[in-house]
Enzyme design. Sequence first.
Site, PDB file in Angstrom:
ATOM      1  N   HIS A 287       0.869  -1.184  -0.141  1.00 25.90           N
ATOM      2  CA  HIS A 287       0.114  -0.061  -0.048  1.00 25.90           C
ATOM      3  C   HIS A 287       0.933   1.262   0.181  1.00 25.90           C
ATOM      4  CE1 HIS A 287      -3.319   2.317   0.486  1.00 25.90           C
ATOM      5  NE2 HIS A 287      -3.524   2.333   1.769  1.00 25.90           N
ATOM      6  N   HIS A 326      -2.293  -1.992 -10.080  1.00 26.47           N
ATOM      7  CA  HIS A 326      -3.352  -1.553  -8.990  1.00 26.47           C
ATOM      8  C   HIS A 326      -4.331  -2.312  -9.131  1.00 26.47           C
ATOM      9  CE1 HIS A 326      -5.806   1.880  -7.067  1.00 26.47           C
ATOM     10  NE2 HIS A 326      -4.579   2.245  -6.784  1.00 26.47           N
ATOM     11  N   ASP A 382       2.876   5.485  -6.739  1.00 27.92           N
ATOM     12  CA  ASP A 382       4.083   5.426  -5.965  1.00 27.92           C
ATOM     13  C   ASP A 382       5.514   5.319  -6.651  1.00 27.92           C
ATOM     14  OD1 ASP A 382       1.856   3.639  -4.062  1.00 27.92           O
ATOM     15  OD2 ASP A 382       2.961   5.137  -3.172  1.00 27.92           O
TER      16      ASP A 382
HETATM   17  C1  SDX Z   1      -1.241   2.160  -3.408  1.00 20.68           C
HETATM   18  O1  SDX Z   1      -6.075   0.925  -3.504  1.00 20.68           O
HETATM   19  C2  SDX Z   1      -5.637   1.867  -3.583  1.00 20.68           C
HETATM   20  O2  SDX Z   1      -6.118   2.945  -3.920  1.00 20.68           O
HETATM   21  C3  SDX Z   1      -4.127   2.155  -2.876  1.00 20.68           C
HETATM   22  C4  SDX Z   1      -3.441   3.431  -3.469  1.00 20.68           C
HETATM   23  C5  SDX Z   1      -3.979   4.751  -2.684  1.00 20.68           C
HETATM   24  O3  SDX Z   1      -3.901   5.789  -3.249  1.00 20.68           O
HETATM   25  O4  SDX Z   1      -4.589   4.405  -1.643  1.00 20.68           O
HETATM   26  O5  SDX Z   1      -3.631   3.552  -4.906  1.00 20.68           O
HETATM   27  C6  SDX Z   1      -1.990   3.593  -3.107  1.00 20.68           C
HETATM   28  O6  SDX Z   1      -1.375   1.507  -2.656  1.00 20.68           O
HETATM   29  C7  SDX Z   1      -0.783   2.053  -4.767  1.00 20.68           C
HETATM   30  C8  SDX Z   1      -0.138   0.268  -4.945  1.00 20.68           C
HETATM   31  C9  SDX Z   1       0.887   0.300  -4.345  1.00 20.68           C
HETATM   32  N1  SDX Z   1       1.583  -0.918  -4.506  1.00 20.68           N
HETATM   33  C10 SDX Z   1       2.614  -1.472  -5.286  1.00 20.68           C
HETATM   34  O7  SDX Z   1       3.119  -0.745  -6.113  1.00 20.68           O
HETATM   35  C11 SDX Z   1       3.195  -2.849  -4.819  1.00 20.68           C
HETATM   36  C12 SDX Z   1       3.169  -3.537  -6.077  1.00 20.68           C
HETATM   37  N2  SDX Z   1       1.672  -4.017  -6.654  1.00 20.68           N
HETATM   38  C13 SDX Z   1       1.129  -4.977  -6.228  1.00 20.68           C
HETATM   39  O8  SDX Z   1       1.560  -5.582  -5.198  1.00 20.68           O
HETATM   40  C14 SDX Z   1      -0.252  -5.019  -6.780  1.00 20.68           C
HETATM   41  O9  SDX Z   1      -0.334  -4.489  -8.086  1.00 20.68           O
HETATM   42  C15 SDX Z   1      -1.415  -4.414  -6.123  1.00 20.68           C
HETATM   43  C16 SDX Z   1      -1.351  -5.014  -4.328  1.00 20.68           C
HETATM   44  C17 SDX Z   1      -1.306  -3.006  -6.104  1.00 20.68           C
HETATM   45  C18 SDX Z   1      -2.583  -4.853  -6.381  1.00 20.68           C
HETATM   46  O10 SDX Z   1      -2.675  -6.198  -6.483  1.00 20.68           O
HETATM   47  P1  SDX Z   1      -4.161  -6.966  -6.695  1.00 20.68           P
HETATM   48  O11 SDX Z   1      -5.246  -6.235  -7.493  1.00 20.68           O
HETATM   49  O12 SDX Z   1      -4.547  -7.917  -5.786  1.00 20.68           O
HETATM   50  O13 SDX Z   1      -3.346  -7.973  -7.898  1.00 20.68           O
HETATM   51  P2  SDX Z   1      -3.048  -9.344  -8.031  1.00 20.68           P
HETATM   52  O14 SDX Z   1      -1.941  -9.475  -6.585  1.00 20.68           O
HETATM   53  O15 SDX Z   1      -4.091 -10.177  -7.870  1.00 20.68           O
HETATM   54  O16 SDX Z   1      -2.142  -9.468  -9.222  1.00 20.68           O
HETATM   55  C19 SDX Z   1      -2.637  -9.844 -10.411  1.00 20.68           C
HETATM   56  C20 SDX Z   1      -1.373 -10.451 -11.155  1.00 20.68           C
HETATM   57  C21 SDX Z   1      -0.767 -11.621 -10.460  1.00 20.68           C
HETATM   58  O17 SDX Z   1      -0.103 -12.642 -11.426  1.00 20.68           O
HETATM   59  P3  SDX Z   1      -0.698 -14.084 -11.833  1.00 20.68           P
HETATM   60  O18 SDX Z   1      -0.826 -14.653 -10.189  1.00 20.68           O
HETATM   61  O19 SDX Z   1      -2.051 -13.584 -12.267  1.00 20.68           O
HETATM   62  O20 SDX Z   1       0.304 -14.566 -12.695  1.00 20.68           O
HETATM   63  O21 SDX Z   1      -0.513  -9.684 -11.323  1.00 20.68           O
HETATM   64  C22 SDX Z   1       0.743  -9.845 -11.032  1.00 20.68           C
HETATM   65  C23 SDX Z   1       0.497 -10.745  -9.791  1.00 20.68           C
HETATM   66  O22 SDX Z   1       1.405 -11.878  -9.549  1.00 20.68           O
HETATM   67  N3  SDX Z   1       1.147  -8.598 -10.102  1.00 20.68           N
HETATM   68  C24 SDX Z   1       2.500  -8.192 -10.246  1.00 20.68           C
HETATM   69  C25 SDX Z   1       2.272  -6.990  -9.590  1.00 20.68           C
HETATM   70  N4  SDX Z   1       1.066  -6.628  -9.108  1.00 20.68           N
HETATM   71  C26 SDX Z   1       0.357  -7.661  -9.499  1.00 20.68           C
HETATM   72  N5  SDX Z   1       3.420  -8.934 -10.543  1.00 20.68           N
HETATM   73  C27 SDX Z   1       4.621  -8.401 -10.287  1.00 20.68           C
HETATM   74  N6  SDX Z   1       4.714  -7.164  -9.922  1.00 20.68           N
HETATM   75  C28 SDX Z   1       3.555  -6.300  -9.419  1.00 20.68           C
HETATM   76  N7  SDX Z   1       3.788  -5.299  -8.718  1.00 20.68           N
END
Ligand code: SDX
Length: 463
Positions: A287, A326, A382
């Site tokens: 997050h 996201h 971020d």
């Molecule tokens: C913020 O909710 C909000 O509004 C948050 C925010 C706010 O203003 O409050 O916008 C701020 O938290 C932004 C997000 C910051 N986090 C990151 O940058 C961390 C990296 N990102 C992820 O961990 C991820 O993308 C999330 C947590 C942001 C979203 O995850 P989801 O929607 O639960 O997606 P998922 O984990 O189900 O992923 C779907 C697929 C998976 O691959 P498969 O299993 O289908 O093969 O995408 C992959 C995941 O492995 N994946 C990633 C990834 N994010 C998702 N693979 C590599 N790197 C990533 N960053």
Amino acid sequence: MPTEETAKSAATGDGSVAATGEDSLTVTDNRTGRRYELPIESETIKAMDLRQIKVHEDDFGMMAYDPAYTNTASCTSAITYIDGDAGVLQHRGIPIERLCEKSTYLEVAYLLVFGELPTRPQLEDWTYDITHHTFVHEDIKKFLTGFRYDAHPMGMLLATTGALSTFYPDAKKLEDPVERYLATIRLIAKIPTLAAFSYRHNSGLPYAYPDNDLSYSENFLSMMFKMTETKYEPDPRVARALDVLFILHADHEQNCSTSAVRSVGSSGADPYSAVAAGIAALYGPLHGGANEAVLKMLRHIEKVENVPDFLESVKRKEEKLMGFGHRVYKNHDPRAQVIKDHAGDVFEATEYNPLIEIATELERHALEEEYFVSRKLFPNVDFYSGVIYEALKIPPDMFTAIFAIPRTSGWISQWLEMTAEPGGKIARPRQIYTGAIDAEYEPIADRSGGNTISGPPATRPGA
Ligand code: SDX
């Protein structure tokens, strides 16, 4: 109230039924053959309407299972609108791009809290009130002294924000409009002070007190970086870029930390404690902690030539591409583009940051390669904010604390909206129970100790 009557629609022969045109779902429980009409409002059904779906009369009834609330609306809100597919973010209906171009963070905070842009006198009063509440009780400094020199700023911010509830016990009078306003301006005003004091504690520097002659963002820079000069003079380009970053981070509908604030607030806890819960949730690297994790990732990659190998490790799921992806935005995070547009101004005012090359190369690959495109992995808010803070010589462990500063106006506006709602109930989700039932109490001599899912570590720390 939905009924069990059979649907009024005629069969169409291909298994579907002709639309009745009513705003309802017709659900057939194949276990019993019973049909239910569930009203549809705002493209949702009420989860409680599922409870009538039973096999036996004394069953508890149907629930929806939605861990992480990926498809569950927890509330109604008029503060922030996001269209994840279109990459739209609006506060009280005003597009984020317009607010970044024309507004200031304090004006946006007013918009979030009160629902409309302030008149000039309203903005002057609001700015005066916040400016004159930036000091914290001197005893707060004793809390900070108790932290180790290398304590994480988010741990210090979490603790000191929660401690504010002990300095303002009247904040528990949740119905009192004056107390609600006081808590609102105190939180928006004091959290930058607490964040800056945490940084100064880590640096072994004396606290730089708020300077009422400066704007909100300028004052934060002064509390962070003022040294022996009598008056800190921030670079206007840096102050403006920070103010835009504050606008971009102010609110984001029901994200993890905001839902934590609402959940804690739903118990009747005071707003300082509820916001402290938001800070705790924001601390997580998935997050708000992602901007700090972005810098660690860029440093780990070290140089542009290493980007392809790093991305291969992401595809092997050995690494995460921090600052990408996201839960809601599925094409682009509108905030990332605005930040990228302002990054140039910051780099002009500061030393050029070589990590930008790596960041730009990562983004280029992520926007081209099928693995990332198919998973909608594009830069989020971020990604570039971390690189800008780095250019401002802000240490990475301060990045999330800086995210918490503007998000405080979002948290408190969501808390105000929730607590003003008549008939609000305490948040208390259900569960699907998977454990034992009516188990025997086994005498200790007969226990094998081998059935736990993950028992204590084989070599216990300190054993
Ligand atoms: C913020 O909710 C909000 O509004 C948050 C925010 C706010 O203003 O409050 O916008 C701020 O938290 C932004 C997000 C910051 N986090 C990151 O940058 C961390 C990296 N990102 C992820 O961990 C991820 O993308 C999330 C947590 C942001 C979203 O995850 P989801 O929607 O639960 O997606 P998922 O984990 O189900 O992923 C779907 C697929 C998976 O691959 P498969 O299993 O289908 O093969 O995408 C992959 C995941 O492995 N994946 C990633 C990834 N994010 C998702 N693979 C590599 N790197 C990533 N960053």
